[in-house]
Design an enzyme around this catalytic site. Structure first.
Site, PDB file in Angstrom:
ATOM      1  N   HIS A  30      15.450  -3.508  -7.108  1.00 22.07           N
ATOM      2  CA  HIS A  30      14.427  -2.679  -6.461  1.00 22.07           C
ATOM      3  C   HIS A  30      14.005  -3.337  -5.144  1.00 22.07           C
ATOM      4  CE1 HIS A  30      11.231   0.388  -6.607  1.00 22.07           C
ATOM      5  NE2 HIS A  30      10.428  -0.539  -6.112  1.00 22.07           N
ATOM      6  N   MET A  42       8.292   2.756   1.455  1.00 18.48           N
ATOM      7  CA  MET A  42       6.846   2.967   1.613  1.00 18.48           C
ATOM      8  C   MET A  42       6.567   2.974   3.107  1.00 18.48           C
ATOM      9  SD  MET A  42       5.630   0.531  -1.493  1.00 18.48           S
ATOM     10  CE  MET A  42       7.214  -0.278  -1.478  1.00 18.48           C
ATOM     11  N   ASP A  98      11.596  -3.087  -1.951  1.00 18.63           N
ATOM     12  CA  ASP A  98      10.361  -2.478  -1.454  1.00 18.63           C
ATOM     13  C   ASP A  98      10.303  -2.579   0.062  1.00 18.63           C
ATOM     14  OD1 ASP A  98       8.914  -1.513  -3.737  1.00 18.63           O
ATOM     15  OD2 ASP A  98       8.744  -3.603  -4.368  1.00 18.63           O
ATOM     16  N   SER A 129      11.706  -6.128  -8.737  1.00 19.06           N
ATOM     17  CA  SER A 129      11.393  -5.915  -7.325  1.00 19.06           C
ATOM     18  C   SER A 129      11.493  -7.239  -6.589  1.00 19.06           C
ATOM     19  CB  SER A 129       9.974  -5.367  -7.167  1.00 19.06           C
ATOM     20  OG  SER A 129       9.547  -5.592  -5.832  1.00 19.06           O
ATOM     21  N   ASP A 186       6.273   1.819 -11.451  1.00 19.87           N
ATOM     22  CA  ASP A 186       6.262   0.675 -10.535  1.00 19.87           C
ATOM     23  C   ASP A 186       4.834   0.176 -10.321  1.00 19.87           C
ATOM     24  OD1 ASP A 186       6.713  -1.119  -8.464  1.00 19.87           O
ATOM     25  OD2 ASP A 186       7.517   0.370  -7.068  1.00 19.87           O
ATOM     26  N   MET A 228       8.302  -1.772   3.362  1.00 19.96           N
ATOM     27  CA  MET A 228       6.926  -1.455   3.790  1.00 19.96           C
ATOM     28  C   MET A 228       6.831  -1.547   5.302  1.00 19.96           C
ATOM     29  SD  MET A 228       4.705  -3.443   0.944  1.00 19.96           S
ATOM     30  CE  MET A 228       5.144  -3.406  -0.795  1.00 19.96           C
ATOM     31  N   HIS A 280      13.002   1.667  -2.225  1.00 27.42           N
ATOM     32  CA  HIS A 280      11.708   2.364  -2.281  1.00 27.42           C
ATOM     33  C   HIS A 280      11.068   2.290  -0.901  1.00 27.42           C
ATOM     34  CE1 HIS A 280       7.382   2.213  -4.226  1.00 27.42           C
ATOM     35  NE2 HIS A 280       7.571   3.305  -3.508  1.00 27.42           N
ATOM     36  N   MET A 321       3.863   5.493  -9.144  1.00 29.78           N
ATOM     37  CA  MET A 321       3.205   4.227  -8.775  1.00 29.78           C
ATOM     38  C   MET A 321       2.036   3.998  -9.729  1.00 29.78           C
ATOM     39  SD  MET A 321       4.839   2.844  -6.286  1.00 29.78           S
ATOM     40  CE  MET A 321       3.725   1.443  -6.328  1.00 29.78           C
TER      41      MET A 321
HETATM   42  C1  DX5 Z   1       4.151  -2.247  -4.768  1.00 27.61           C
HETATM   43  C2  DX5 Z   1       5.656  -2.224  -4.917  1.00 27.61           C
HETATM   44  C3  DX5 Z   1       6.104  -2.750  -6.223  1.00 27.61           C
HETATM   45  C4  DX5 Z   1       5.654  -4.154  -6.485  1.00 27.61           C
HETATM   46  C5  DX5 Z   1       5.587  -4.383  -7.954  1.00 27.61           C
HETATM   47  O1  DX5 Z   1       3.789  -1.664  -3.610  1.00 27.61           O
HETATM   48  O2  DX5 Z   1       6.192  -0.942  -4.772  1.00 27.61           O
HETATM   49  O3  DX5 Z   1       7.491  -2.607  -6.417  1.00 27.61           O
HETATM   50  O4  DX5 Z   1       6.489  -5.098  -5.916  1.00 27.61           O
HETATM   51  O5  DX5 Z   1       5.111  -5.674  -8.167  1.00 27.61           O
HETATM   52  P1  DX5 Z   1       4.433  -6.091  -9.522  1.00 27.61           P
HETATM   53  O6  DX5 Z   1       5.464  -5.878 -10.594  1.00 27.61           O
HETATM   54  O7  DX5 Z   1       4.107  -7.522  -9.310  1.00 27.61           O
HETATM   55  O8  DX5 Z   1       3.236  -5.229  -9.702  1.00 27.61           O
HETATM   56 ZN    ZN Z   2       8.436  -0.451  -5.396  1.00 27.53          ZN
END
Ligand code: DX5
Ligand code: ZN
Length: 215
Positions: free
Chosen positions: A33, A68, A35, A8, A173, A37, A66, A137
């Protein structure tokens, strides 16, 4: 079964994002990956389609995006055009999951659904045939570096059974380390997302190998 590793980039050096993507590509990752947000669905803000578009030039690997965010339907086309290969929405964030998944596939992309730790796998039951990826998750989404929630292992096993012979990735994840990775693999996962474990390590290739379980 070969385990795929999806670093990620949330935990990468944002001032050198292109270089970081090239580094994980060279280090042997399978997916990249991303993320996304929105500051509403999760209490953090990250990146949008223009970042994906720029990073697309840095790697030919699969971009695993992904989302979110609330109302992800408003952005699916933009992420598809930016070069996402897999687009994953949260079951908790869409009103009409079946329609959203169909839309992602109509755009020629792979469709994923993610479940928060408190969401039951029942949410997947009637959309299994429209799915290419299920993302469990194992932390509450929003931040990297959180502790793995063992309560999700049972959910992973149940989902593995639900998938049966379908060709669906089962991705986990959050809080994935060389210690928690084998637990997820044993429960049935075949894709592991790892942010801090990869990017806080000195040797990305060695960490990716260790997470796969043959390091
Ligand atoms: C959390 C994200 C993950 C996160 C994972 O909201 O969706 O992808 O970056 O990070 P680690 O591996 O550090 O838990
Ligand atoms: Zn993620």
């Amino acid at each position: 079964m070969t385990v795929k590793i999806a670093p990620s980039i949330l935990s990468a050096d944002f001032a050198a994002l292109g270089q970081e993507v090239k580094s994980i590509d060279k280090a042997g990752c399978d997916y990249i990956h991303v993320d996304v947000m929105d500051g509403h669905f999760v209490p953090n803000l990250t990146m949008g389609p223009c970042v994906v578009k720029s990073l697309r030039k840095c790697s030919d690997k699969i971009f695993d995006v992904h989302l979110m965010m609330t109302n992800p339907d408003d952005f699916i086309e933009a992420f598809a055009a930016a070069g996402a290969d897999i687009i994953t929405v949260h079951a908790e964030a869409v009103w009409h999951l079946d329609r959203t998944l169909s839309r992602i596939r109509e755009l020629g992309k792979k469709a994923g659904v993610s479940l928060n730790p408190s969401t039951s796998e029942n949410a997947l039951e009637y959309v299994l045939d429209k799915l290419d990826l299920i993302l469990v998750m194992s932390v509450n989404p929003g931040f990297g570096g959180q502790k793995f929630l063992p309560s999700q292992l049972d959910k992973i096993s149940r989902i593995k059974k639900m998938i049966g012979s379908r060709n669906i990735d089962l991705e986990v994840d959050g809080g994935i380390t060389p210690e928690t990775a084998p637990l997820c693999i044993k429960a049935g996962a075949n894709v592991l997302v790892a942010g801090s474990a990869v990017f806080s390590s000195k040797d990305y290739a060695a960490t990716i190998k260790a997470l796969r379980g043959n390091g």
